[in-house]
Design an enzyme around this catalytic site. Structure first.
Site, PDB file in Angstrom:
ATOM      1  N   LYS A   1      62.593  93.492 -19.351  1.00 48.87           N
ATOM      2  CA  LYS A   1      61.972  93.509 -20.449  1.00 48.87           C
ATOM      3  C   LYS A   1      61.845  94.980 -20.817  1.00 48.87           C
ATOM      4  CE  LYS A   1      57.663  92.020 -19.446  1.00 48.87           C
ATOM      5  NZ  LYS A   1      56.283  91.092 -19.299  1.00 48.87           N
ATOM      6  N   LYS A  51      60.386  97.365 -19.220  1.00 48.35           N
ATOM      7  CA  LYS A  51      58.932  97.806 -18.739  1.00 48.35           C
ATOM      8  C   LYS A  51      59.111  98.185 -17.223  1.00 48.35           C
ATOM      9  CE  LYS A  51      54.684  96.331 -20.958  1.00 48.35           C
ATOM     10  NZ  LYS A  51      53.601  95.432 -21.015  1.00 48.35           N
TER      11      LYS A  51
END
Ligand code: C2G
Length: 128
Positions: free
Chosen positions: A44, A46
């Site tokens: 992602k 992240k």
């Protein structure tokens, strides 16, 4: 029993996460939360502060949460919805529209995000 499903990273757990889980539970009787594992967060893009096992333990301790599962891919949602007989899929409205393809399997609801709080904001405050 009306079953609700949501997913998230829930890094550095804050009031925005709690508000989401509280409102998600209010939409049914049983709330399942998919916690993004560390490998999936890489996918992602992240970067998390708190490791998966601790994020999982924290979310599991929230009174609104009935079950925690691992989120490891973008593709697992349909399988999870079928496996757990989900009636309602919920996400914050920063994801509005992104999961409408799930409407074929269950109700899809996007809830307003809590303003002025995010993991990024917390990290920036800590940087000073
Ligand atoms: N959220 C919110 N208000 C905030 C911050 C977050 O309502 N101020 C909601 C998000 O919209 C999301 C949930 O809290 O529904 C978890 O947020 P994140 O941990 O940032 O989740 P995210 O990284 O967006 O992962 O497959 C879906 C993804 O795993 C979602």
């Amino acid at each position: 029993m009306k079953k609700v499903l949501t997913y998230g990273t829930f890094d550095m757990f804050h009031i925005g996460h709690l508000n989401l889980l509280k409102r998600a539970k209010a939409l049914g009787d049983y709330l399942i939360v998919g916690i993004s594992n560390d490998e999936f967060n890489e996918i992602k893009g992240k970067k998390t502060v708190i490791p998966f096992n601790e994020r999982k333990e924290i979310v599991s301790a929230i009174r609104y949460v009935d079950m925690v599962i691992e989120e490891y891919s973008w593709e697992q949602k349909i399988k999870d919805i079928k496996k757990y007989n989900i009636d309602v899929f919920v996400m914050g409205d920063d994801w509005k529209g992104k999961f409408d393809f799930l409407k074929e399997y269950c109700e899809v609801i996007y809830l307003p995000r809590t303003k002025d709080i995010s993991t990024t904001l917390i990290k920036n405050c800590l940087k000073g």
